[in-house]
Design a protein around this motif. Structure first.
Motif, mmCIF file in Angstrom:
data_model
loop_
_atom_site.group_PDB
_atom_site.id
_atom_site.type_symbol
_atom_site.label_atom_id
_atom_site.label_comp_id
_atom_site.label_asym_id
_atom_site.label_seq_id
_atom_site.Cartn_x
_atom_site.Cartn_y
_atom_site.Cartn_z
ATOM 1 N N TRP A 1 -2.829 -0.124 -4.369
ATOM 2 C CA TRP A 1 -2.935 0.062 -3.173
ATOM 3 C C TRP A 1 -3.998 0.076 -2.766
ATOM 4 O O TRP A 1 -3.809 -0.686 -1.972
ATOM 5 C CB TRP A 1 -2.819 1.919 -3.228
ATOM 6 N N ILE A 2 -5.268 0.127 -2.869
ATOM 7 C CA ILE A 2 -6.713 -0.488 -2.921
ATOM 8 C C ILE A 2 -6.754 -1.050 -3.282
ATOM 9 O O ILE A 2 -7.025 -2.572 -1.884
ATOM 10 C CB ILE A 2 -7.497 1.461 -3.709
ATOM 11 N N SER B 1 0.533 -1.039 0.168
ATOM 12 C CA SER B 1 -0.259 0.205 0.120
ATOM 13 C C SER B 1 1.064 1.377 -0.060
ATOM 14 O O SER B 1 0.341 2.266 -0.215
ATOM 15 C CB SER B 1 -0.815 0.075 1.369
ATOM 16 N N LEU B 2 1.853 1.517 0.596
ATOM 17 C CA LEU B 2 2.820 1.946 1.411
ATOM 18 C C LEU B 2 3.744 2.368 -0.700
ATOM 19 O O LEU B 2 3.709 3.779 -1.589
ATOM 20 C CB LEU B 2 3.679 2.325 1.438
ATOM 21 N N GLN C 1 0.516 6.256 -12.513
ATOM 22 C CA GLN C 1 -0.387 7.140 -11.538
ATOM 23 C C GLN C 1 -1.673 5.555 -11.216
ATOM 24 O O GLN C 1 -1.994 4.803 -10.127
ATOM 25 C CB GLN C 1 -1.730 7.832 -11.636
ATOM 26 N N ALA D 1 1.012 3.959 -3.360
ATOM 27 C CA ALA D 1 0.593 5.401 -3.024
ATOM 28 C C ALA D 1 1.852 6.616 -3.007
ATOM 29 O O ALA D 1 1.583 7.149 -3.605
ATOM 30 C CB ALA D 1 0.438 5.684 -1.194
ATOM 31 N N GLY E 1 -0.368 2.179 -9.575
ATOM 32 C CA GLY E 1 -0.033 2.996 -7.788
ATOM 33 C C GLY E 1 -1.184 3.101 -6.881
ATOM 34 O O GLY E 1 -1.589 2.152 -6.340
ATOM 35 N N LEU E 2 -2.588 4.316 -7.766
ATOM 36 C CA LEU E 2 -3.636 2.932 -7.026
ATOM 37 C C LEU E 2 -4.214 1.267 -7.265
ATOM 38 O O LEU E 2 -4.744 1.219 -5.657
ATOM 39 C CB LEU E 2 -4.283 3.116 -8.236
ATOM 40 N N GLY F 1 1.392 5.858 -6.738
ATOM 41 C CA GLY F 1 0.603 6.824 -7.215
ATOM 42 C C GLY F 1 0.347 8.369 -7.224
ATOM 43 O O GLY F 1 -0.134 8.815 -7.531
ATOM 44 N N PHE F 2 1.271 8.543 -5.803
ATOM 45 C CA PHE F 2 1.547 10.603 -6.082
ATOM 46 C C PHE F 2 2.448 10.998 -6.120
ATOM 47 O O PHE F 2 2.728 12.107 -6.318
ATOM 48 C CB PHE F 2 0.948 10.771 -4.233
#
Length: 126
Positions: A95-96, A55-56, A88, A59, A91-92, A62-63
């Motif tokens: 992450w999710i 998740s890190l 992005q 993120a 990354g999303l 993604g950012f």
């Protein structure tokens, strides 16, 4: 890797790319094999730690304000995405949805531990 691509051409990039993919596949296979063999009480922190790391990283990817991997510069155009948009999206996804998979497996393991008979720790297997 981008430097190797510029210096030696696409063949080295292809070799390095597939070597990287192979090591990722091998490490993932070893991780899931170890996880399947682990006792549930050890499985829970392993799943949570992996979920947090993924998740890190998702993120951060993604950012990120700019594309981080230059060889993808020309591969995203055919999908109608800029390299940053592709990054992005990746990354999303890391992450999710991937985080939810790890969380679901963790909650499933906890649920099975709670419902298991209390004979001894050695008799419980998932």
């Amino acid at each position: 890797m981008a430097l190797a691509c510029r210096i030696c051409g696409g063949a080295v990039h292809s070799t390095l790319f597939w070597a990287m993919q192979g090591t990722i596949l091998l490490s993932a296979t070893l991780f899931w094999h170890a996880l399947a063999q682990a006792r549930p009480i050890a499985r829970i922190p392993a799943l949570l730690a992996t979920m947090m790391q993924m998740s890190l990283l998702g993120a951060l990817i993604g950012f990120a304000p700019a594309p981080l991997y230059s060889p993808h510069w020309f591969t995203t155009q055919s999908w109608g995405l800029t390299p940053l948009e592709d990054q992005q999206l990746a990354g999303l996804l890391m992450w999710i949805p991937a985080g939810l998979i790890y969380l679901g497996l963790t909650l499933s393991t906890v649920s099975r531990m709670i419902r298991a008979p209390r004979y001894d720790g050695a008799s419980f297997r998932l």
